[in-house]
Design an enzyme around this catalytic site. Structure first.
Site, PDB file in Angstrom:
ATOM      1  N   HIS A 111      27.151   8.913  23.243  1.00 50.46           N
ATOM      2  CA  HIS A 111      26.174   8.427  22.271  1.00 50.46           C
ATOM      3  C   HIS A 111      25.636   9.556  21.180  1.00 50.46           C
ATOM      4  CE1 HIS A 111      22.462   6.053  21.104  1.00 50.46           C
ATOM      5  NE2 HIS A 111      22.013   7.323  20.841  1.00 50.46           N
ATOM      6  N   GLU A 112      25.525  10.680  21.530  1.00 55.21           N
ATOM      7  CA  GLU A 112      25.137  11.717  20.770  1.00 55.21           C
ATOM      8  C   GLU A 112      26.504  12.084  19.847  1.00 55.21           C
ATOM      9  OE1 GLU A 112      22.385  12.136  19.800  1.00 55.21           O
ATOM     10  OE2 GLU A 112      21.464  11.410  21.718  1.00 55.21           O
TER      11      GLU A 112
ATOM     12  N   HIS B 149      26.773  10.113  16.796  1.00 52.90           N
ATOM     13  CA  HIS B 149      25.817  10.487  15.788  1.00 52.90           C
ATOM     14  C   HIS B 149      26.515  11.719  15.071  1.00 52.90           C
ATOM     15  CE1 HIS B 149      22.630   7.822  16.788  1.00 52.90           C
ATOM     16  NE2 HIS B 149      22.488   8.468  17.865  1.00 52.90           N
TER      17      HIS B 149
END
Length: 419
Positions: free
Chosen positions: A18-19, A22
């Site tokens: 997820h990160e 980003h």
């Protein structure tokens, strides 16, 4: 211990992906990413590479990517401050020593009169024993040195707010997007290793303790009819079996060129909604295909997405209560149960959790990615951004409410599993 290891691996992977989404899209947009963190709280381990510090923190409850411009700069230098400067061979400032200048005897000390580290990148001031103002150019990747820790400056064009609306939206959306992509990859890998379920009324395998093996059924047997009702798909067959717990059923079975009949009484078990279902102890048939496995990854991820969105809709409409939600304690307990069922079941569980994480983060709630996307969308409609202080206050309140919800759900988990 197996449960703990499974939780660490699964949640570590979900948060990392997820990160990482980003991080990758923020860097592609030219945003300075100061930190990529797994967990919150005190640092356990860290290293720096390509402008970004990668850290593992004590509390494994998520992660974050700290992008320049999202929060006020922690270090501010005002007129009258005395700082030390270090230079490269082009006489550009590369380090600004904010304190402990005595540890850097080779630095040039200057009393700041004017400084701009966002637009024009210069520092102007008075140097002891020299007359008049002196101006120095600052390198775009210069560092503040505070308490002997370096923090890279963030020129305006490296800050999150300076990027276009599509660039900012993509940097935020990329996190949940990567969770959906991870689910596709996990499910495709599952299908390649375990095979894809085939919707045929055929025995894929039998359990060691079910009524099917006692009745003599074998892998590859095709069920022609049940109690005189013809069946051709797995769904048709299991529908009859699940609705006939403890009731004798006559199966017409085809094995090779032979056809024979066998009677079985399905055992009962509790289904997902605690309803009684009949089972005979057979697995669905499977097949192996690379392209089919990839397609299975996409279609099953979509099916999981629809189910979770429908469940959230029922929660909003009151058809589900908070008792149906699971927090960290509940997920830990469920993961232990799933891990005991085997590696392939654990893979499916990891895919479900990944889809769930992606969906939850896309909800238009403050402090979540969906809430941030909502503000970016509002900016696109209004033609100007919402006041950063007001947006920050909304996200702060939203985060506090989410933490309160987490406490309530965790308390429910404790009551269900331990009290």
């Amino acid at each position: 211990m197996n449960t703990f290891i499974a939780i660490v691996i699964i949640f570590g992977l979900l948060v990392f992906i997820h990160e990482w989404g980003h991080l990758i899209f923020a860097k592609r947009a030219g945003i300075l990413c100061r930190e990529f963190a797994i967990g919150f709280g005190p640092k356990i381990f860290s290293f720096k590479r390509n402008e970004t510090t990668y850290t593992i923190r004590l509390l494994p409850l998520g992660g974050f990517v700290r992008m320049a411009g999202e929060d006020p700069e922690m270090i501010q230098i005002k007129p009258g401050y005395e700082v030390g400067l270090k230079f490269n061979i082009r006489d550009q400032v590369t380090d600004i020593i904010v304190n402990n200048k005595s540890k850097h005897p080779d630095c040039k000390v200057i009393q700041v009169e004017k400084i701009d580290l966002e637009d024009d990148l210069f520092v102007q001031g008075y140097v002891p024993d020299e007359e008049g103002l002196v101006t120095f150019d600052v390198h775009e990747q210069a560092n503040y040195i505070y308490d002997e820790e370096a923090t890279q400056i963030a020129p305006r064009d490296r800050q999150f707010p300076s990027k276009t609306i599509p660039q900012r939206a993509m940097a935020i959306f990329a996190g949940p997007m990567m969770n959906f992509l991870l689910a596709v990859i996990i499910l495709a890998a599952y299908a390649m290793m375990a095979g894809m379920p085939v919707d045929e009324a055929r025995v894929g395998d039998v359990t060691d303790d079910g009524v099917a093996i006692q009745a003599g059924l074998e892998e590859g047997d095709r069920i022609v009819s049940i109690d005189g009702e013809n069946v051709s798909t797995w769904e048709e067959m299991t529908g009859i079996i699940q609705g006939s717990a403890n009731e004798p059923l006559l199966f017409e079975v085809e094995r090779g060129n032979e056809t024979f009949e066998v009677e079985m009484v399905p055992d009962e078990r509790l289904g997902p909604e605690d309803e009684v279902q009949g089972v005979v102890g057979i697995y669905p048939p499977t097949e192996f295909s690379i392209l089919g496995s990839i397609a299975f990854g996409f279609t099953t991820t979509w099916d999981y997405t629809v189910l979770i969105v429908e469940a959230l809709g029922m929660l909003v409409t009151g058809q589900f209560s908070l008792d149906h939600l699971a927090g960290p304690v509940g997920i830990y307990s469920y993961t232990g149960e799933v891990a005991a069922m085997g590696f392939f079941v654990l893979m499916q569980w990891a895919a479900i959790l990944s889809v769930n994480l992606g969906i939850i983060n896309l909800l238009p709630l403050p402090a979540l990615d969906g809430g941030r996307l909502m503000f970016i969308g509002l900016e696109a409609v209004r033609g100007k951004p919402v006041d950063p202080q007001k947006e920050g206050l909304v996200h702060f309140i939203g985060f506090a409410l989410l933490m309160l919800l987490m406490l309530v759900v965790t308390w429910n988990d404790i009551n269900k599993f331990f009290l």
